[in-house]
Scaffold this active site. Structure first.
Site, PDB file in Angstrom:
ATOM      1  N   LYS A   1       0.894  -1.166   0.000  1.00 45.67           N
ATOM      2  CA  LYS A   1       0.000   0.000   0.000  1.00 45.67           C
ATOM      3  C   LYS A   1       0.932   1.215   0.000  1.00 45.67           C
ATOM      4  O   LYS A   1       1.111   1.909   1.011  1.00 45.67           O
ATOM      5  CB  LYS A   1      -0.931  -0.037   1.221  1.00 45.67           C
ATOM      6  CG  LYS A   1      -2.136   0.898   1.087  1.00 45.67           C
ATOM      7  CD  LYS A   1      -3.177   0.575   2.149  1.00 45.67           C
ATOM      8  CE  LYS A   1      -4.174   1.712   2.327  1.00 45.67           C
ATOM      9  NZ  LYS A   1      -4.992   2.009   1.165  1.00 45.67           N
TER      10      LYS A   1
HETATM   11  N1  PMP Z   1      -7.481  -1.216  -3.383  1.00 47.32           N
HETATM   12  C1  PMP Z   1      -7.016   0.027  -3.134  1.00 47.32           C
HETATM   13  C2  PMP Z   1      -6.298   0.769  -4.212  1.00 47.32           C
HETATM   14  C3  PMP Z   1      -7.202   0.595  -1.877  1.00 47.32           C
HETATM   15  O1  PMP Z   1      -6.752   1.834  -1.620  1.00 47.32           O
HETATM   16  C4  PMP Z   1      -7.911  -0.122  -0.885  1.00 47.32           C
HETATM   17  C5  PMP Z   1      -8.136   0.502   0.469  1.00 47.32           C
HETATM   18  N2  PMP Z   1      -7.035   0.233   1.314  1.00 47.32           N
HETATM   19  C6  PMP Z   1      -8.381  -1.407  -1.192  1.00 47.32           C
HETATM   20  C7  PMP Z   1      -8.148  -1.918  -2.461  1.00 47.32           C
HETATM   21  C8  PMP Z   1      -9.145  -2.224  -0.184  1.00 47.32           C
HETATM   22  O2  PMP Z   1      -8.314  -2.608   0.868  1.00 47.32           O
HETATM   23  P1  PMP Z   1      -8.881  -2.790   2.353  1.00 47.32           P
HETATM   24  O3  PMP Z   1     -10.134  -3.576   2.240  1.00 47.32           O
HETATM   25  O4  PMP Z   1      -7.798  -3.557   3.028  1.00 47.32           O
HETATM   26  O5  PMP Z   1      -9.108  -1.447   2.910  1.00 47.32           O
END
Ligand code: PMP
Length: 299
Positions: free
Chosen positions: A158
Site C-alpha cells: 500500500k
Molecule cells: N485497493 C485500493 C487501491 C485501496 O486503496 C484499498 C483501500 N485500502 C483497497 C483496495 C481495499 O483494501 P482494504 O479492504 O484492506 O481497505
C-alpha cells in the site's frame, strides 16, 4: 460543505513514539517521502472504539514498508497499541485511522540508504460517504490508466506512489460526473476501483478478480468469508472487461468504502440487489462486534 484543511484541525497525532499536538505535526519540505513517494500507509476504521482487523492492518503496513525496502522501527504490538491509543487521545470511537511511514530528510536522491524511517498515526471522523442512500449505489467511469504489472511496481504494497494512478483516474472520472473509476490491469482485465476492490454477481455467484497486481483487501477477504458463511458461491478468477455488462449486481469493498453497491460502470447499468444488501448488513454487523467475537466467528 467546505472541508476543513487537515493542518487546521485540533487533536493529537502519534509521531515517532509520542503524541504531539495535531497542528505541530509538520514535515520538512526536503523529506524523501515527499520527493520520491517513499511512503506506505494504512486505512483503518474504528467502530464502537475497536479498530476492525487491527492486527491485519498493522501487519500489512509493516509488509508494505518491507516491499519498499525499509523496516518500520517499531514492533507490530507498539504500532497497534498506538493506533488504538490515538482514538482515545482524540476522544473518538467511530473513526478512520491513518498510519503512515516514510523516509526522512537525511538523503535526497534516488538512493535513500541513509534516510531514517518515520511513522505517524492520525485519526479523524469519516463516516461512509453514502450513508442512508447507500443502496442507490455509486456510478463508476472507466479509467484510462491501468494497474501496473507486479514486476513493474510492488503492487502488493500500500505504497503512496501507486496512488498517483488512482488520483489521475478518480479526477478524470469526477470530471465526467462519476464518483469513482473502474480500473483494468496491465493485461486489460478487470482490476479494482481507485480505493476499493470490486465484486460481480454472475448467475447468482459472486466473482472477484484474483489480486495479482492490486491489494488483496482486508475488506475483500472479510466479504468473501461472510458470503461463504451464507453458503454463497465465491469465485476468484481473471474477469475479462467484456464480461462486466453481464453482471446482475456489482459492489465495491474497502475499509473506507465498506460494502457499497455500484449503479453503473460507464454505460453498463446495474440494480443493487439482494446479495449486495445481505453482505452490507452482514459486514455492518460484523464490524461492530468486539475483536474477540469477530475471531470466534472465524471471518
Ligand atoms: N485497493 C485500493 C487501491 C485501496 O486503496 C484499498 C483501500 N485500502 C483497497 C483496495 C481495499 O483494501 P482494504 O479492504 O484492506 O481497505
Amino acid at each position: 460543505m467546505a472541508l476543513v484543511p487537515f493542518d487546521d484541525r485540533d487533536g493529537f497525532i502519534w509521531w515517532d513514539g509520542a503524541f504531539i499536538p495535531w497542528r505541530d505535526a509538520k514535515l520538512h519540505v526536503l523529506s524523501h517521502g515527499l520527493h520520491y513517494a517513499s511512503g506506505v500507509f494504512e486505512g483503518e476504521r474504528a467502530y464502537n472504539g475497536n479498530i476492525f482487523k487491527l492486527a491485519e492492518h498493522t501487519a500489512r503496513l509493516v509488509e508494505s514498508g518491507r516491499l519498499l525496502g525499509f523496516d518500520i522501527p517499531h514492533s507490530q504490538e507498539v504500532i497497534s497499541a498506538a493506533c488504538q491509543e490515538a482514538l482515545t487521545r482524540n476522544g473518538l470511537v467511530d473513526a478512520y485511522v491513518r498510519p503512515i511511514a516514510w523516509r526522512g530528510t537525511e538523503q535526497l536522491s534516488v538512493s535513500a540508504q541513509a534516510t531514517k524511517i518515520h511513522l505517524a498515526i492520525a485519526v479523524w471522523a469519516w463516516p461512509n460517504l453514502f450513508g442512508d442512500n447507500r443502496m442507490q449505489g455509486v456510478r463508476l467511469g472507466m479509467a484510462k490508466w491501468r494497474r501496473p504489472a507486479p514486476d513493474t511496481a510492488p503492487t502488493a504494497s500500500k505504497a503512496a506512489g501507486l496512488y498517483m494512478i488512482g488520483t489521475l483516474s478518480k479526477h478524470e472520472a469526477e470530471a465526467q460526473g462519476f464518483s469513482d473509476a473502474m480500473m483494468l490491469d496491465y493485461k486489460g482485465d478487470v482490476a479494482e476501483a481507485t480505493g476499493a476492490n470490486v465484486f460481480f454477481v454472475f448467475d447468482g455467484e459472486i466473482h472477484t478478480p484474483t489480486p495479482t497486481c492490486f491489494l488483496d483487501g482486508i475488506t475483500r477477504r472479510t466479504v468473501m468469508a461472510l458470503a461463504r458463511k451464507r453458503q454463497m458461491t465465491v469465485v476468484e478468477r481473471v474477469i475479462k472487461a467484456d464480461e462486466m455488462p453481464r453482471a446482475s449486481e456489482v459492489f465495491l469493498a474497502g475499509t473506507a468504502a465498506e460494502v457499497t453497491p455500484v449503479r453503473c460502470i460507464a454505460d453498463y447499468q446495474y440494480t443493487p440487489g439482494a446479495i449486495t444488501e445481505t453482505l452490507i448488513k452482514d459486514y455492518d454487523a460484523l464490524v461492530r462486534m468486539t475483536p474477540a467475537e469477530v475471531s470466534r466467528l472465524g471471518v
